[in-house]
Scaffold this active site. Structure first.
Site, PDB file in Angstrom:
ATOM      1  N   CYS A   1      26.588  59.973  19.844  1.00 13.65           N
ATOM      2  CA  CYS A   1      25.944  58.796  20.430  1.00 13.65           C
ATOM      3  C   CYS A   1      26.639  57.576  19.853  1.00 13.65           C
ATOM      4  CB  CYS A   1      24.450  58.800  20.162  1.00 13.65           C
ATOM      5  SG  CYS A   1      24.005  58.641  18.420  1.00 13.65           S
ATOM      6  N   ALA A   2      25.934  56.479  19.659  1.00 10.59           N
ATOM      7  CA  ALA A   2      26.578  55.245  19.220  1.00 10.59           C
ATOM      8  C   ALA A   2      27.123  55.334  17.809  1.00 10.59           C
ATOM      9  CB  ALA A   2      25.586  54.079  19.315  1.00 10.59           C
TER      10      ALA A   2
END
Length: 525
Positions: free
Chosen positions: A471-472
């Site tokens: 993810c981020a």
């Protein structure tokens, strides 16, 4: 099931990552085309206006083609094999899906209650997707098709068929099965989607009229879901789907930014639905208060080390909107403390809602300036001054509450552990350690390669990796045997910001450089 949902949430972030840069540049072009800010040089028809109009046209590419972006990028994070091929398969099947819908409605639109003769514009329920006139299914249609193709790809891409049909192996078989399935799916959408569209008006009214309590619950869930990686599933339908407005809050806000900047009416009247993008206030106002509390509650001998940890993390939150390094600093030490943090964040968003703040406040200071303060300050500065005052009051509240709870309950946040257990490793320490272990060839590897290699070793080697995504800020892995995974200290000594462990699901918190580390990780696999 939870593992699959987490993986889906991480995969959803792949296309969303492209939206931030385009959104900021697009907001800047809107500023430069606003006569209130730039003067007569920005009047429509001037050379200045035309130049920025060209830039703006390119920046709208991502927002105008979200469906294609999702249907191409989502399978990359979900499929288990041949990632490049599945993107092609997903795109072809999705285009066929829209052609099927268009043909069905052109011939039988009246039966489904759809007037297919109207122009495909906002509010019509129709849209041009890749040049195809079809139902406006938004990213939901793209996501469903992408999931269907992922299933077909993983089950049939390597399927052995008779030699005389060898030309239909691999992607050809997946696309064929996908198109056959797309016919059925298109028919289902023709039945249910017009009904869904007609119900959207009532749903929009419900959310807009839910008031401060609705905003508080929404903001609370967004923070509570962060550790699980499922928060994107909550926020993305609001930002890029039709929950509030057909094209999503993000696109609608940018599309009407000039109109809002030229109006002196309160933002709460101009676009009340933008209240669902206030949950980012914690990035600007909560981060410094929490960081200060962690610093001042640390033991005197550890303050310098804790400062080196929390100050950069707070800056990353304020400027770039990346809060996870700071939040994970205390999350796994004390989950109740994180729960209090989530409640305060929700209360902050609700307070901003109560004083009439609306806008795109989901990221850091750069986004705030480009999408809100600079273009709208001229006619809405009174609202923003109140926003800053309320925000700073909450900064103090975050500091006081965290300081009190940490001291009162002796929570072992960084710098408060027993002597010798708090250590922050510098890049120099890391390289010195690696120089003792790796060969001359390995010494020339990049930082991303080294991190990927050491993380893979710590996870038990490539034979222990079942799947990987990101993810981020986190490298998300599923391992076959969790007992082979080394302890958290190993990963932190080698550049990780923290770890999340849940049975065989291991998440390495890498930070904003996780896409590069993930690429090197994939190469090693």
């Amino acid at each position: 099931m939870k593992d699959k949902i987490q993986k889906f949430g991480g995969a959803m972030f792949t296309p969303v990552m492209l939206l931030s840069f385009s959104g900021i540049i697009l907001a800047i072009t809107i500023i430069f085309q606003n006569p209130i800010i730039m003067g007569s040089i920005a009047e429509e028809g001037t050379l200045w206006y035309k130049i920025w109009d060209i830039v703006s046209a390119g920046m709208w590419t991502v927002f105008e083609n979200l469906e294609l972006l999702f249907v191409i990028a989502l399978p990359i994070g979900l499929a288990k094999k041949s990632l490049a091929r599945i993107s092609m398969e997903s795109f072809v099947v999705y285009m066929a899906f829209n052609y099927f819908i268009g043909a069905i409605l052109e011939n039988f639109g009246g039966f489904f209650g759809v007037d297919f003769s109207v122009e495909p514009e906002t509010g019509s329920g129709l849209k041009l997707i890749g040049g195809i006139k079809t139902l406006d299914t938004g990213v939901i249609g793209a996501i469903i098709v992408a999931l269907m193709v992922v299933y077909l790809h993983d089950h049939f891409f390597d399927k052995k068929i008779p030699d005389w049909l060898a030309m239909f192996n691999g992607s050809s078989l997946v696309v064929f099965l996908g198109m056959m399935s797309a016919i059925v799916l298109a028919l289902i959408f023709c039945f249910i989607w017009p009904l869904f569209q007609r119900g959207m008006g009532n749903i929009q009214t419900f959310f807009v009229d839910s008031g401060g309590f609705g905003i508080w619950c929404y903001s609370l869930l967004e923070r509570l879901l962060l550790p699980t990686g499922l928060h994107h599933l909550l926020t993305q339908p609001f930002s890029y789907g039709p929950v509030i407005v057909n094209e999503g809050i993000t696109t609608y806000w940018l599309d009407h930014l000039v109109e809002f900047s030229q109006s002196s009416r309160p933002l709460a009247e101009l676009f009340p639905g933008a209240a669902f993008k206030l949950y980012g206030h914690n990035k600007i106002f909560a981060a410094p208060g929490v960081a200060a509390a962690l610093y001042f509650t640390a033991k005197p001998e550890n303050k310098k080390k804790v400062g080196a940890l929390v100050i950069p993390a707070a800056i990353a939150a304020i400027v770039g909107g990346i809060t996870e390094p700071l939040e994970f600093t205390f999350l796994f030490v004390s989950p109740p403390l994180y729960a209090v943090y989530a409640v305060l964040c929700a209360t902050l968003s609700t307070a901003q809602y109560a004083i009439g703040i609306r806008g795109d406040f989901t990221s850091g200071l750069i986004t705030w300036l480009a999408k809100n303060w600079i273009p709208l300050w001229h006619n809405h500065y009174n609202e923003y001054i109140k926003q800053i005052i309320v925000g700073l009051i909450f900064t103090v509240i975050f500091f006081v509450v965290f300081y009190f709870l940490i001291v009162k309950f002796d929570i072992k946040t960084p710098g408060r552990q027993l002597a010798g257990t708090t250590k922050l490793y510098t890049k120099k320490d890391y390289k010195q350690k690696k120089n003792e272990e790796i060969s001359e060839n390995e010494k020339s590897e990049s930082e991303f390669q080294i991190k990927a290699q050491t993380f893979l070793e710590g996870l038990g080697g490539k034979e222990n990796i079942e799947s990987v995504t990101n993810c981020a800020t986190r490298l998300r892995t599923s391992v076959y045997d969790s007992s082979k995974v080394l302890d958290d200290n190993y990963f932190q000594e080698n550049g990780a910001l923290g770890m999340v462990r849940k049975n065989n699901n291991i998440q390495v918190i890498v930070g904003p450089s996780v896409p590069q580390v993930r690429d090197e990780f994939d190469k090693l696999l």
